[in-house]
Write an enzyme that holds these catalytic residues in place. Structure first.
Site, PDB file in Angstrom:
ATOM      1  N   SER A   1       0.877  -1.184   0.000  1.00  0.00           N
ATOM      2  CA  SER A   1       0.000   0.000   0.000  1.00  0.00           C
ATOM      3  C   SER A   1       0.911   1.229   0.000  1.00  0.00           C
ATOM      4  O   SER A   1       1.193   1.824   1.024  1.00  0.00           O
ATOM      5  CB  SER A   1      -0.958  -0.015   1.188  1.00  0.00           C
ATOM      6  OG  SER A   1      -0.307   0.197   2.408  1.00  0.00           O
TER       7      SER A   1
ATOM      8  N   HIS B   1      -3.422  -5.679   2.942  1.00  0.00           N
ATOM      9  CA  HIS B   1      -2.550  -6.741   3.463  1.00  0.00           C
ATOM     10  C   HIS B   1      -3.322  -8.007   3.825  1.00  0.00           C
ATOM     11  O   HIS B   1      -2.735  -8.976   4.293  1.00  0.00           O
ATOM     12  CB  HIS B   1      -1.795  -6.255   4.704  1.00  0.00           C
ATOM     13  CG  HIS B   1      -0.868  -5.121   4.414  1.00  0.00           C
ATOM     14  ND1 HIS B   1      -0.372  -4.291   5.394  1.00  0.00           N
ATOM     15  CD2 HIS B   1      -0.337  -4.682   3.243  1.00  0.00           C
ATOM     16  CE1 HIS B   1       0.429  -3.387   4.844  1.00  0.00           C
ATOM     17  NE2 HIS B   1       0.448  -3.597   3.545  1.00  0.00           N
TER      18      HIS B   1
ATOM     19  N   GLU C   1      -4.330  -1.723   9.696  1.00  0.00           N
ATOM     20  CA  GLU C   1      -3.560  -2.182  10.849  1.00  0.00           C
ATOM     21  C   GLU C   1      -4.242  -1.809  12.156  1.00  0.00           C
ATOM     22  O   GLU C   1      -4.516  -0.634  12.403  1.00  0.00           O
ATOM     23  CB  GLU C   1      -2.145  -1.573  10.809  1.00  0.00           C
ATOM     24  CG  GLU C   1      -1.437  -1.938   9.510  1.00  0.00           C
ATOM     25  CD  GLU C   1      -0.085  -1.254   9.319  1.00  0.00           C
ATOM     26  OE1 GLU C   1       0.478  -0.746  10.306  1.00  0.00           O
ATOM     27  OE2 GLU C   1       0.379  -1.239   8.162  1.00  0.00           O
TER      28      GLU C   1
ATOM     29  N   ASP D   1      -3.520   2.093  11.627  1.00  0.00           N
ATOM     30  CA  ASP D   1      -3.101   2.657  10.339  1.00  0.00           C
ATOM     31  C   ASP D   1      -4.234   2.381   9.369  1.00  0.00           C
ATOM     32  O   ASP D   1      -4.475   1.235   9.000  1.00  0.00           O
ATOM     33  CB  ASP D   1      -1.794   2.015   9.861  1.00  0.00           C
ATOM     34  CG  ASP D   1      -1.358   2.540   8.492  1.00  0.00           C
ATOM     35  OD1 ASP D   1      -2.025   3.467   7.973  1.00  0.00           O
ATOM     36  OD2 ASP D   1      -0.365   2.025   7.944  1.00  0.00           O
TER      37      ASP D   1
ATOM     38  N   HIS E   1       8.885  -0.922   9.154  1.00  0.00           N
ATOM     39  CA  HIS E   1       9.169  -1.966   8.162  1.00  0.00           C
ATOM     40  C   HIS E   1       8.259  -1.776   6.950  1.00  0.00           C
ATOM     41  O   HIS E   1       7.509  -0.793   6.886  1.00  0.00           O
ATOM     42  CB  HIS E   1       8.909  -3.342   8.801  1.00  0.00           C
ATOM     43  CG  HIS E   1       7.453  -3.555   9.144  1.00  0.00           C
ATOM     44  ND1 HIS E   1       6.877  -4.778   9.321  1.00  0.00           N
ATOM     45  CD2 HIS E   1       6.431  -2.652   9.333  1.00  0.00           C
ATOM     46  CE1 HIS E   1       5.594  -4.650   9.601  1.00  0.00           C
ATOM     47  NE2 HIS E   1       5.307  -3.373   9.616  1.00  0.00           N
TER      48      HIS E   1
ATOM     49  N   LYS F   1       7.341   0.216  14.026  1.00  0.00           N
ATOM     50  CA  LYS F   1       6.385  -0.747  13.477  1.00  0.00           C
ATOM     51  C   LYS F   1       7.184  -1.883  12.851  1.00  0.00           C
ATOM     52  O   LYS F   1       7.881  -1.666  11.854  1.00  0.00           O
ATOM     53  CB  LYS F   1       5.534  -0.081  12.396  1.00  0.00           C
ATOM     54  CG  LYS F   1       4.422   0.798  12.946  1.00  0.00           C
ATOM     55  CD  LYS F   1       3.674   1.560  11.849  1.00  0.00           C
ATOM     56  CE  LYS F   1       3.153   0.710  10.725  1.00  0.00           C
ATOM     57  NZ  LYS F   1       2.256   1.452   9.812  1.00  0.00           N
TER      58      LYS F   1
HETATM   59  P1  PGA Z   1       3.214  -1.251   2.884  1.00  0.00           P
HETATM   60  O1  PGA Z   1       2.287  -0.823   4.090  1.00  0.00           O
HETATM   61  O2  PGA Z   1       4.531  -1.691   3.409  1.00  0.00           O
HETATM   62  O3  PGA Z   1       2.434  -2.341   2.214  1.00  0.00           O
HETATM   63  O4  PGA Z   1       3.340  -0.037   1.993  1.00  0.00           O
HETATM   64  C1  PGA Z   1       2.758  -0.415   5.341  1.00  0.00           C
HETATM   65  C2  PGA Z   1       2.059   0.826   5.838  1.00  0.00           C
HETATM   66  O5  PGA Z   1       1.122   1.333   5.192  1.00  0.00           O
HETATM   67  O6  PGA Z   1       2.453   1.348   6.879  1.00  0.00           O
HETATM   68 ZN    ZN Z   2       1.009   3.118   6.660  1.00  0.00          ZN
END
Ligand code: PGA
Ligand code: ZN
Length: 402
Positions: A40, A149, A158, A230, A351, A374
């Site tokens: 994302s 995810h 999240e 998130d 991460h 994170k």
């Molecule tokens: P991504 O998502 O690593 O898939 O971009 C992590 C986030 O949005 O914090």
């Molecule tokens: Zn994010």
């Protein structure tokens, strides 16, 4: 520092996709770095170089060919010099020619070489370079995965358990115990319990509130814990509205929903509450809830010092997410941290959803004394490696202070 040999090859990330791992050699030392990959993503991230077949073959060739050739003639006295050299060699704004993944793998490996040469741990090297005060971050543990995810089984990407015990050792232990207990609660309620990309549970519920009711149960058992989210709201936007559990929300309605959730569940932080294009809503939520809740920008600012300056000017947020591969060098990552701290804001190091065993972010978070880190749920070895590294760092810090 003079590089005598460069090696790079393909490894698999947590989604079993190809990614790059680079090793740099000097006549005395060697250091390796591997680069994670997001799903994302923000529109203005530095470009990860990926071939049409999904491989990172060209990025690897760039490291072992053009970059290795250019490095062989040079001596670097610090990582800033190397990073400036790599940016110039690439020649684009977004590192799309050589690839941000190729460039960052060299930059991180080089930081490790400098730390080895100075006989100090990496986090100490980062603190010295950034001139920051090292300190233990809170753990932002993504215990329930949704959004992109987890096939949107939960609308919010999240649901995070924030743990801030006295020591990192205790924080990691609390996170493990809470994660197991949450699993037990979820299994009582649901016939099946899949996992998401970031190593957290990925349940499905009919209400937005249910995950937070369960998390409130967990949080009530441990003193130094709270809830964060998130939304990764880029992924929820459809036209001018946001879609959560098939219901459409205008920006103002979504703000009202956050207000109610904050009231009821006492969130510690909200990341990317709106899409990166919906900037005025960021300003609104920070004005309305920013005294009570940390409002973190991720896709909005993509670890980019210039975009952080813009966010400071417009008061979009009051904290930044720091992801080295969004910007592509160690030095620019540190610049982003400086812009954050100059504004009096918190930084949370992060991460990516496609991770490797590399633990650079643990050293970065500790070295800059980040508010949080994170590193994901506790069901994937690549995430656990970061928590393990944090515990080791804490021991190293104790030894150094003796
Ligand atoms: P991504 O998502 O690593 O898939 O971009 C992590 C986030 O949005 O914090
Ligand atoms: Zn994010």
């Amino acid at each position: 520092m003079r590089i005598s040999r460069v090696h790079a090859h393909t490894i698999s990330d947590t989604r079993d996709r190809d990614t790059i791992e680079t090793t740099l050699f000097t006549d005395k030392f060697e250091a390796t770095a591997s680069i994670p990959s997001g799903k994302s993503t923000g529109a203005h991230e530095a470009k990860e170089l990926r071939d049409d077949d999904g491989s990172v073959t060209t990025a690897i060739h760039n490291v072992t060919g053009e970059i290795a050739d250019a490095l062989s003639e040079r001596d670097f006295s610090n990582v800033g010099e190397l990073d400036a050299f790599l940016c110039e060699l690439d020649g684009t704004q977004d590192k799309s020619r050589l690839g941000a993944n190729a460039i960052l793998s060299v930059s991180i490996a080089m930081a490790r070489l400098f730390a080895q040469e100075a006989h100090i741990p990496l986090w100490r090297f980062i603190a010295d370079t950034a001139k920051t005060t090292s300190a233990a971050p809170r753990l932002f543990v993504n215990v329930m995965n949704g959004g992109a995810h987890a096939d949107f089984r939960l609308p919010i990407q999240e649901q995070i358990l924030v743990v801030g015990e006295e020591t990192l050792k205790e924080s990691v232990t609390t996170a493990h115990e809470a994660f197991v207990q949450l699993g037990d609660l979820l299994r009582k309620e649901l016939p099946e319990l899949p996992m998401g990309d970031e190593g957290g549970y990925s349940p499905a519920f009919d209400t937005i509130e249910r995950p937070f009711e369960l998390l409130t149960d967990i949080v009530s058992k441990w003193g130094n814990t709270s809830i964060a989210i998130d939304s990764a709201a880029n992924e929820l936007l459809d036209g001018n509205e946001y879609v959560l559990l098939k219901k459409r929300y205008t920006s103002d309605e979504l703000l009202e929903l956050y207000t109610q959730l904050v009231e009821r569940f006492h969130f510690h932080a909200i990341e990317d509450p709106f899409a990166e294009s919906d900037k005025q809503s960021f300003t609104k939520i920070t004005a309305k809830l920013g005294e009570k809740v940390i409002i973190i920008g991720d896709d909005l600012i993509v670890t980019n010092p210039k975009l952080i300056e813009d966010a400071v000017e417009h008061k979009y947020i009051n904290a930044t997410l720091i992801k080295p591969n969004q910007i592509g060098t160690v030095s620019e990552t540190i610049d982003a941290v400086h812009k954050t701290y100059d504004a009096g804001w918190h930084a949370v190091v992060s991460h990516r959803s496609g991770e490797t065993y590399d633990t650079f972010i643990a050293d970065l978070a500790y070295g800059i004394g980040a508010h949080g880190i994170k590193a994901g749920g506790l069901a994937q070895q690549q995430r656990l490696a970061k928590y393990e590294r944090l515990r080791t760092i804490e021991r190293e810090a104790t030894e150094l202070s003796q």
